[in-house]
Enzyme design. Sequence first.
Site, PDB file in Angstrom:
ATOM      1  N   ARG A  97      27.283  46.388  79.194  1.00 39.92           N
ATOM      2  CA  ARG A  97      28.131  46.997  80.231  1.00 39.92           C
ATOM      3  C   ARG A  97      27.294  47.197  81.496  1.00 39.92           C
ATOM      4  O   ARG A  97      27.786  47.002  82.611  1.00 39.92           O
ATOM      5  CB  ARG A  97      28.675  48.343  79.737  1.00 39.92           C
ATOM      6  N   SER A 157      38.879  56.822  75.691  1.00 37.24           N
ATOM      7  CA  SER A 157      39.142  55.546  75.003  1.00 37.24           C
ATOM      8  C   SER A 157      39.835  55.756  73.661  1.00 37.24           C
ATOM      9  O   SER A 157      40.374  54.814  73.087  1.00 37.24           O
ATOM     10  CB  SER A 157      37.835  54.792  74.779  1.00 37.24           C
ATOM     11  N   ASP A 158      39.767  56.992  73.159  1.00 37.75           N
ATOM     12  CA  ASP A 158      40.368  57.308  71.857  1.00 37.75           C
ATOM     13  C   ASP A 158      41.047  58.665  71.976  1.00 37.75           C
ATOM     14  O   ASP A 158      40.586  59.519  72.732  1.00 37.75           O
ATOM     15  CB  ASP A 158      39.281  57.409  70.777  1.00 37.75           C
TER      16      ASP A 158
HETATM   17  N1  HPA Z   1      33.999  60.623  69.162  1.00 40.00           N
HETATM   18  C1  HPA Z   1      32.832  60.748  69.800  1.00 40.00           C
HETATM   19  N2  HPA Z   1      32.504  60.011  70.831  1.00 40.00           N
HETATM   20  C2  HPA Z   1      33.409  59.103  71.267  1.00 40.00           C
HETATM   21  C3  HPA Z   1      34.622  58.932  70.644  1.00 40.00           C
HETATM   22  C4  HPA Z   1      34.930  59.728  69.532  1.00 40.00           C
HETATM   23  O1  HPA Z   1      36.015  59.599  68.941  1.00 40.00           O
HETATM   24  N3  HPA Z   1      35.288  57.934  71.298  1.00 40.00           N
HETATM   25  C5  HPA Z   1      34.480  57.524  72.305  1.00 40.00           C
HETATM   26  N4  HPA Z   1      33.328  58.232  72.290  1.00 40.00           N
END
Ligand code: HPA
Length: 235
Positions: free
Chosen positions: A25, A204-205
Amino acid sequence: MSTPHIDAAPGAFAQLVLLPGDPLRARHIARTMLTGAVEVTNVRNMLGFTGEWKGKRVSVMGSGIGVPSAMLYATELIRDHGVRQLVRVGTCGAIAEEVRLGDLVLALGASTDSSVNRLRFSGYDFAATASWRLLSRVATAALPGGPAIRVGRVFTSDFFYHPDPGLRDLLRRFGFLALDMETAGLYGLAAELGAEALSVMTVSDHLVGDLHMSADQRETGVDLMVRLVLDSLLG
Ligand code: HPA
């Protein structure tokens, strides 16, 4: 100046370094966003580059995942390579219901299950907080129509797969926005070494509802975030 994990010429780094977790990245940011970028270090494939954004010098380097990895690079950058500002540009997992995939989280402060800040702060509880100068600039640079910006507290864990099933509820009750794996370590280190630090993260999650960005969405979200950071700090 060669240090155990960074082999770079003296003065090779700019005072401001962006730290994505992934060294590829870092290369992508250098190639697609910076002018005249040159690779300045590649020890263990942890790539670092220096170039310009709108005529101002800036570096970008991978930090790896987790507090120990990010801290060893950050320590050498500050102590030995003349770096004064570190901005983590990464991803995080949201905890708060109102936070959406693609939002930007600016970590005002970070709690942690890591012992690094207690160890460096004589056993007292350390308030791991962002540089206000950096945070206020990025927070006010938000573009209309761009991603929502959420400023608040995050939890930095040594675990991606945490063994405590009650942790998410606890964090939600205490108003945490998101989880990551580096911010508290970076903020403690910057305080100890007299540098400025900020974590800016794309969601992202989402840990409520188990939602995840695709690889393409991640790339687009992170690119947008990095441009916002560069513009607000160097534009
Ligand atoms: N947990 C911790 N760090 C992260 C996560 C997660 O679900 N997603 C992206 N970084």
